[in-house]
Design an enzyme around this catalytic site. Structure first.
Site, short mmCIF file in Angstrom:
data_model
loop_
_atom_site.label_atom_id
_atom_site.label_comp_id
_atom_site.label_asym_id
_atom_site.label_seq_id
_atom_site.Cartn_x
_atom_site.Cartn_y
_atom_site.Cartn_z
N LYS A 1 -5.82 15.46 1.26
CA LYS A 1 -4.23 17.05 0.46
C LYS A 1 -3.82 17.14 0.26
O LYS A 1 -4.11 15.84 -1.38
CB LYS A 1 -2.95 16.96 2.59
N LEU B 1 1.10 15.51 16.63
CA LEU B 1 0.83 16.09 15.37
C LEU B 1 -0.74 16.99 15.01
O LEU B 1 -0.91 17.93 14.99
CB LEU B 1 1.60 15.75 14.03
N GLU C 1 6.87 3.80 10.27
CA GLU C 1 7.04 5.00 9.49
C GLU C 1 5.95 6.11 9.54
O GLU C 1 5.23 6.14 10.53
CB GLU C 1 6.45 3.99 8.53
N VAL D 1 2.25 2.84 1.98
CA VAL D 1 3.81 2.46 2.98
C VAL D 1 4.30 2.11 2.67
O VAL D 1 5.72 1.42 2.46
CB VAL D 1 3.21 2.50 4.73
N GLY D 2 3.80 0.23 2.06
CA GLY D 2 4.45 -1.05 1.45
C GLY D 2 5.55 0.00 0.36
O GLY D 2 6.75 -0.74 0.11
N CYS E 1 -4.76 8.05 8.69
CA CYS E 1 -3.54 7.74 10.30
C CYS E 1 -4.34 8.20 11.67
O CYS E 1 -4.65 8.48 12.67
CB CYS E 1 -2.40 7.57 10.40
N GLY F 1 0.62 -1.66 0.21
CA GLY F 1 0.40 -0.14 -0.36
C GLY F 1 1.23 1.09 -0.28
O GLY F 1 1.92 1.10 0.01
N VAL G 1 0.47 -3.95 6.70
CA VAL G 1 -0.47 -4.04 6.21
C VAL G 1 -1.22 -3.19 7.41
O VAL G 1 -0.56 -2.21 7.63
CB VAL G 1 -1.29 -5.64 6.81
N ASN H 1 1.81 10.77 16.20
CA ASN H 1 0.90 10.82 15.29
C ASN H 1 -0.23 12.13 16.38
O ASN H 1 -1.06 12.77 15.54
CB ASN H 1 0.09 9.99 14.46
P1 NAD Z 1 -2.75 0.69 2.53
O1 NAD Z 1 -4.19 -0.03 3.06
O2 NAD Z 1 -2.57 1.38 1.48
O3 NAD Z 1 -2.30 -1.15 2.28
C1 NAD Z 1 -2.50 -2.77 3.73
C2 NAD Z 1 -2.43 -3.14 2.34
O4 NAD Z 1 -1.94 -4.60 3.01
C3 NAD Z 1 -2.94 -3.61 1.54
O5 NAD Z 1 -3.09 -2.95 0.13
C4 NAD Z 1 -3.94 -4.45 1.65
O6 NAD Z 1 -4.20 -5.39 0.48
C5 NAD Z 1 -2.63 -5.32 2.39
N1 NAD Z 1 -2.70 -7.01 3.00
C6 NAD Z 1 -4.49 -6.54 4.22
N2 NAD Z 1 -3.82 -7.63 4.42
C7 NAD Z 1 -2.75 -8.53 3.49
C8 NAD Z 1 -2.01 -10.17 3.82
N3 NAD Z 1 -2.71 -10.46 5.16
N4 NAD Z 1 -1.24 -9.86 2.92
C9 NAD Z 1 -0.54 -9.50 2.12
N5 NAD Z 1 -0.87 -8.42 2.10
C10 NAD Z 1 -2.24 -7.94 3.15
O7 NAD Z 1 -1.84 0.61 4.35
P2 NAD Z 1 -1.30 1.53 4.59
O8 NAD Z 1 -1.61 2.86 4.18
O9 NAD Z 1 -0.55 1.34 3.41
O10 NAD Z 1 -0.96 1.16 5.96
C11 NAD Z 1 -0.18 0.25 6.39
C12 NAD Z 1 0.10 0.39 7.65
O11 NAD Z 1 1.33 1.58 7.87
C13 NAD Z 1 -1.01 0.82 8.32
O12 NAD Z 1 -0.94 0.86 9.92
C14 NAD Z 1 -1.02 3.05 8.71
O13 NAD Z 1 -1.12 3.25 10.24
C15 NAD Z 1 0.18 2.80 8.69
N6 NAD Z 1 1.72 4.24 8.23
C16 NAD Z 1 0.39 5.11 7.64
C17 NAD Z 1 0.84 5.17 6.28
C18 NAD Z 1 0.39 6.22 5.43
O14 NAD Z 1 0.75 7.89 5.04
N7 NAD Z 1 -0.62 5.63 4.27
C19 NAD Z 1 2.11 6.20 7.46
C20 NAD Z 1 2.77 5.90 8.76
C21 NAD Z 1 2.10 4.88 8.81
C1 UGA Z 2 0.41 12.11 8.79
C2 UGA Z 2 2.15 12.43 9.36
O1 UGA Z 2 2.35 13.99 9.26
C3 UGA Z 2 2.91 11.28 9.39
O2 UGA Z 2 4.16 11.62 10.18
C4 UGA Z 2 2.51 10.41 9.61
O3 UGA Z 2 3.31 9.29 8.95
C5 UGA Z 2 0.90 9.88 9.15
O4 UGA Z 2 0.15 10.05 9.47
C6 UGA Z 2 0.71 8.17 9.29
O5 UGA Z 2 1.12 8.23 10.49
O6 UGA Z 2 -0.10 8.23 7.94
P1 UGA Z 2 -0.82 12.16 6.19
O7 UGA Z 2 -1.17 12.31 7.52
O8 UGA Z 2 0.01 11.22 5.29
O9 UGA Z 2 0.74 12.39 7.45
O10 UGA Z 2 -0.32 13.85 6.19
P2 UGA Z 2 -0.06 15.15 7.28
O11 UGA Z 2 0.63 16.66 6.37
O12 UGA Z 2 -0.06 14.91 8.00
O13 UGA Z 2 -1.91 15.99 6.87
C7 UGA Z 2 -2.48 15.18 7.58
C8 UGA Z 2 -3.77 16.18 7.73
O14 UGA Z 2 -3.72 17.01 8.41
C9 UGA Z 2 -4.45 16.37 6.38
O15 UGA Z 2 -5.42 16.49 5.62
C10 UGA Z 2 -3.80 17.74 6.28
O16 UGA Z 2 -4.63 18.62 4.52
C11 UGA Z 2 -3.75 18.66 7.21
N1 UGA Z 2 -3.48 19.46 8.06
C12 UGA Z 2 -1.89 19.07 8.37
C13 UGA Z 2 -3.64 20.68 8.61
O17 UGA Z 2 -4.88 20.77 8.57
N2 UGA Z 2 -2.97 21.61 8.58
C14 UGA Z 2 -1.65 21.42 9.01
O18 UGA Z 2 -1.06 22.56 9.32
C15 UGA Z 2 -1.23 20.12 8.90
#
Ligand code: NAD
Ligand code: UGA
Length: 463
Positions: free
Chosen positions: A339, A227, A161, A14-15, A276, A12, A90, A224
């Site tokens: 965003k 923030l 991450e 992150v991965g 998140c 996804g 995941v 998080n």
């Molecule tokens: P996502 O939904 O985009 O991706 C997750 C993927 O995992 C999906 O494609 C899903 O099909 C797959 N999956 C689920 N179960 C599975 C299994 N059993 N085997 C193989 N694949 C499987 O999620 P994401 O946004 O990448 O977030 C993943 C994690 O990272 C979450 O815990 C999230 O909180 C954390 N995280 C996300 C962000 C971000 O910016 N999106 C940033 C930091 C941390």
């Molecule tokens: C956030 C964190 O910034 C990351 O460090 C973290 O890894 C990630 O969540 C996660 O764990 O998923 P993200 O959600 O991708 O990242 O984006 P941000 O830039 O943090 O924005 C989050 C939301 O807050 C957006 O809707 C953005 O528009 C809003 N935002 C951000 C504001 O309304 N005001 C601000 O000053 C900053």
């Protein structure tokens, strides 16, 4: 221990990007990213223009690494077997059913992949928690791996991450810090070193922080929460500014110039979105309650409550402007992504604003440069399904949604515009014609992006 083969479960947001960057920086390591979602894997293997995640700079990194030392596959068994280190990336959404529904993290995907590893692995492995998890999840995962495994040793590390969407590649290239939590045993320390060695290929050693597993797991939730807390704080002040004549952007600047506070995350908005912040804070609230820390739980819950209040408050500004009745009003919503610079719409404020306006009889016209008609419809239907809305009501409201593929057509005969995502295209659009040609036309700028260029009473800004 020198790592030569990595498997990442979860392709996804992150991965995909994190593994692409590790592959670029560590050409001697073969990385296989696996997922149960075949469409997603096909898209990662498909044209660079339609990768499943849109991130500036990502396609260039994938172009250089894919087929060299970066592979995307649905053959999860093989990738597990062949790897010495497995990243688990995941999804960990909020639970929708059972104990803790609406608050706790749903660990079923995470546990399913742990079971998969336990079943398939015949040699020792380092398991890296990349997903965001409740503190002490490693304990649970160890239990699954030991009880359901083939008697091989697993070392568990936490490596949360911190990338933000829209700047993922930049964040991964130049992380503020890389956090690695592991056991302080000899095998634990070896595993920590193996992961430190990978990141040291491009991250300065003084930015790689090693801690115990629980500090690392909790630091992610806490980061998080801190923030999001800043955004809710500034959004709460935006309401007070509107009552008192203070200006929220001037306030943010004045506050942020104090070096102890700093300028980031002080931009008032229609409310934070993304997959998140809300889920991680609710998870934190649940954990605090579980440990009997009710005051701490309530403190953090308020961050989410202010965010809900801000989305509702913004929608009410529009409804109040039309004296409570939006029937026969055409409102244009600009921006559906949570965003700018991402195609991700999870928990976007736009979904909630659209819901409020539709329920107040508006006809809404939506445009986002990166989000499809299909995705917009599925987001709103998902919200209504969760709210158990009747089919007849859904059908009626869906008739009032039109999605456009360009800004100009979305603005035809519009009574009001709500700017919900800070896309550059909306900021640079020349609004003068519309503002001057239609007397009653209104803009509600939920991101305060027009403030620098326009001083016009037909534009309502936050704060
Ligand atoms: P996502 O939904 O985009 O991706 C997750 C993927 O995992 C999906 O494609 C899903 O099909 C797959 N999956 C689920 N179960 C599975 C299994 N059993 N085997 C193989 N694949 C499987 O999620 P994401 O946004 O990448 O977030 C993943 C994690 O990272 C979450 O815990 C999230 O909180 C954390 N995280 C996300 C962000 C971000 O910016 N999106 C940033 C930091 C941390
Ligand atoms: C956030 C964190 O910034 C990351 O460090 C973290 O890894 C990630 O969540 C996660 O764990 O998923 P993200 O959600 O991708 O990242 O984006 P941000 O830039 O943090 O924005 C989050 C939301 O807050 C957006 O809707 C953005 O528009 C809003 N935002 C951000 C504001 O309304 N005001 C601000 O000053 C900053």
């Amino acid at each position: 221990m020198k790592i030569r083969n990595i498997c990442c479960i979860g392709a996804g947001y992150v991965g995909g990007p994190t593994m692409a960057v590790i592959a670029l920086k560590c050409p001697n390591i073969k990385i296989t990213v696996v997922d149960i979602n075949k469409d997603r894997i096909d898209a990662w293997n498909g044209p660079l223009k339609t990768l499943p995640v849109f991130e500036p700079g990502l396609s260039e990194v994938v172009k250089k690494t894919r087929g060299q030392n970066l592979f995307f596959s649905t053959n999860i068994d093989l990738a597990i077997k062949n790897s010495e280190m497995i990243f688990m990336a995941v999804n960990t959404p909020t639970k929708t059913k059972g104990e803790g529904a609406g608050m706790a993290a749903d660990l079923r995907y995470f546990e399913a992949s742990a079971r998969h590893i336990a079943k398939v692995a015949k040699k020792e492995k380092i398991i890296v928690e990349k997903s965001t998890l409740p503190v002490r999840t490693a304990e649970k995962i160890k239990e699954i791996l030991v009880n359901e495994g083939n008697g091989v040793h697993f070392e568990i590390l936490s490596n949360p991450e911190f990338l933000a969407e829209g700047t993922a590649i930049k964040d991964l290239f130049k992380s503020d810090r890389v956090l690695i939590g592991g056991d302080q045993t000899s095998t634990g320390e070896k595993a920590i070193k193996a992961l430190v060695d990978i990141y040291s290929s491009w991250i300065p050693r003084n930015k790689i922080l090693t801690t115990n597993v629980w500090s690392s797991e909790l630091a992610k939730l806490a980061s998080n929460a801190m923030l999001a807390q800043r955004i809710s704080s500034i959004n709460s002040f935006s309401a007070l500014c509107e009552k008192t004549g203070a200006d929220i952007d001037e306030l943010s600047k004045a506050i942020g110039m104090d070096h102890r506070i700093g300028p980031h995350f002080l931009k008032a908005s229609v409310g934070f979105g993304g997959s998140c912040f809300q889920k991680d804070i609710l998870n934190l609230v649940y954990l605090c309650k579980y440990y009997g820390l009710n005051e701490v739980a309530e403190y953090w819950h308020q961050v989410v409550k202010i965010n809900d209040y801000q989305k509702e408050r913004f929608s009410k500004m529009i409804i109040d402007h039309f004296e409570g009745d939006l029937s026969a009003k055409k409102i244009t919503l600009l921006g559906w992504a949570f965003k700018q610079k991402t195609n991700d719409t999870r928990e976007s404020a736009s979904i909630y604003v659209a819901d409020y306006l539709l329920k107040n009889n508006a006809e809404i016209h939506i445009y986002d440069p990166m989000v499809s008609d299909k995705k917009i419809h599925s987001d709103i239907i998902y919200l209504w399904d969760n709210k158990k809305m009747k089919i007849t009501e859904k059908t009626k409201l869906l008739n009032n949604i039109k999605v456009h593929d360009n800004i100009s057509s979305s603005l035809i005969d519009s009574d009001a515009v709500a700017i919900l995502t800070e896309w550059e295209e909306f900021e640079s659009y020349d609004w003068n014609d519309l503002l001057h040609s239609r007397e009653t036309f209104k803009i509600f700028d939920g991101r305060n992006i027009l403030k620098k260029k326009y001083n016009n009473s037909s534009i309502t800004f936050l704060g």
